[in-house]
Design an enzyme around this catalytic site. Sequence first.
Site, PDB file in Angstrom:
ATOM      1  N   SER A  12      34.907  42.433  50.644  1.00  0.00           N
ATOM      2  CA  SER A  12      34.574  43.538  49.758  1.00  0.00           C
ATOM      3  C   SER A  12      33.402  43.163  48.845  1.00  0.00           C
ATOM      4  O   SER A  12      32.415  43.900  48.720  1.00  0.00           O
ATOM      5  CB  SER A  12      35.825  43.838  48.940  1.00  0.00           C
ATOM      6  OG  SER A  12      35.803  45.122  48.457  1.00  0.00           O
TER       7      SER A  12
ATOM      8  N   ARG B  77      32.476  43.962  39.994  1.00  0.00           N
ATOM      9  CA  ARG B  77      33.905  44.341  39.888  1.00  0.00           C
ATOM     10  C   ARG B  77      34.059  45.819  39.530  1.00  0.00           C
ATOM     11  O   ARG B  77      35.009  46.473  39.964  1.00  0.00           O
ATOM     12  CB  ARG B  77      34.612  43.483  38.838  1.00  0.00           C
ATOM     13  CG  ARG B  77      35.075  42.185  39.411  1.00  0.00           C
ATOM     14  CD  ARG B  77      36.394  41.712  38.814  1.00  0.00           C
ATOM     15  NE  ARG B  77      36.826  40.566  39.576  1.00  0.00           N
ATOM     16  CZ  ARG B  77      37.947  40.509  40.271  1.00  0.00           C
ATOM     17  NH1 ARG B  77      38.794  41.504  40.283  1.00  0.00           N
ATOM     18  NH2 ARG B  77      38.247  39.444  40.960  1.00  0.00           N
TER      19      ARG B  77
ATOM     20  N   HIS C  25      33.615  47.574  42.688  1.00  0.00           N
ATOM     21  CA  HIS C  25      34.804  47.299  43.508  1.00  0.00           C
ATOM     22  C   HIS C  25      35.938  48.264  43.157  1.00  0.00           C
ATOM     23  O   HIS C  25      36.714  48.682  44.024  1.00  0.00           O
ATOM     24  CB  HIS C  25      35.216  45.843  43.234  1.00  0.00           C
ATOM     25  CG  HIS C  25      36.304  45.327  44.090  1.00  0.00           C
ATOM     26  ND1 HIS C  25      37.475  44.831  43.579  1.00  0.00           N
ATOM     27  CD2 HIS C  25      36.408  45.195  45.437  1.00  0.00           C
ATOM     28  CE1 HIS C  25      38.255  44.431  44.566  1.00  0.00           C
ATOM     29  NE2 HIS C  25      37.625  44.639  45.708  1.00  0.00           N
TER      30      HIS C  25
END
Length: 216
Positions: A23, A46, A49
């Site tokens: 990812s 992040r 994400h």
Amino acid sequence: MSETGVSTVFDYEKDGAEIYRQSFATIRAEADLAGLPADVSQVAVRMIHACGMVDLVRDLAFTPTVVARAREALRAGAPILCDVSMVASGVTRKRLPADNDVVCTLSDPAVPALAAELGTTRSAAAMELWRDRLEGSVVAVGNAPTSLFRLLEMVEAGAPHPAAVIGVPVGFIGAAESKDALAAHPSGLEHLVVRGRRGGSAIAAAAINAIASEAE
Ligand SMILES: C/C1=C2N=C(/C=C3N=C(/C(C)=C4\N[C@@](C)([C@@H]5N=C1[C@](C)(CCC(=O)O)[C@H]5CC(=O)O)[C@@](C)(CC(=O)O)[C@@H]4CCC(=O)O)[C@@](C)(CC(=O)O)[C@@H]\3CCC(=O)O)C(C)(C)[C@@H]/2CCC(=O)O
């Protein structure tokens, strides 16, 4: 099981660490992170994400030292003040460098009456209960635009300054405006925002988790 009674075989990744690795590699390949300072880039990965939108980078606005200031604050034991419990729930406690308090005052029994008295939302009224913990704190607003506006009003009225504000409320009414107001605020609060309508509790929690992960 299918209609024929034959179970379908799905081929999918089941190793959590490998899912994360792939990812983050995908995000780093697809997102244009080149213009970001290294520490902001790590936090941006992040945040992306958490929402799946690699173009989030173009809407980021930040002060250059926001991540450093937030990390210092966490290392020094600062509380993390969250607008809603969804943000507070998303913070991974084991990442926190000083067993930091994660505070959400929205469900305090005093809040509904305070909101009625102040003529505002519960999210904004709940901020009044932060006042004595604001100094040097790390603020994470992931949902409520009125919380972010109220924070700025409190600062203008002389409330202590947090060390850093992660301002990513989401939505159509007040979200973009509250983040623009934070970014342009004369108090110069250290901030990281996603301009426009995009944001959300998951993005706010992910930003805090990224900041915390390097803070020990
Ligand atoms: C106007 C509000 C918005 N809420 C949005 C999106 C989501 N909110 C969820 C949930 C469960 C909660 N939202 C409240 C914070 C509630 N939401 C509002 C308010 C009416 C006003 C806030 C504001 O405008 O600044 C607010 C209530 C209040 O009086 O402050 C919540 C407290 C409502 C409640 O359940 O009592 C609650 C938060 C619970 C918690 O975690 O502590 C959603 C999950 C929606 C849903 O339930 O369907 C979703 C989550 C989004 C996220 O990522 O956080 C908006 C879109 C942000 C919107 C503000 C902007 C707009 O354009 O309308």
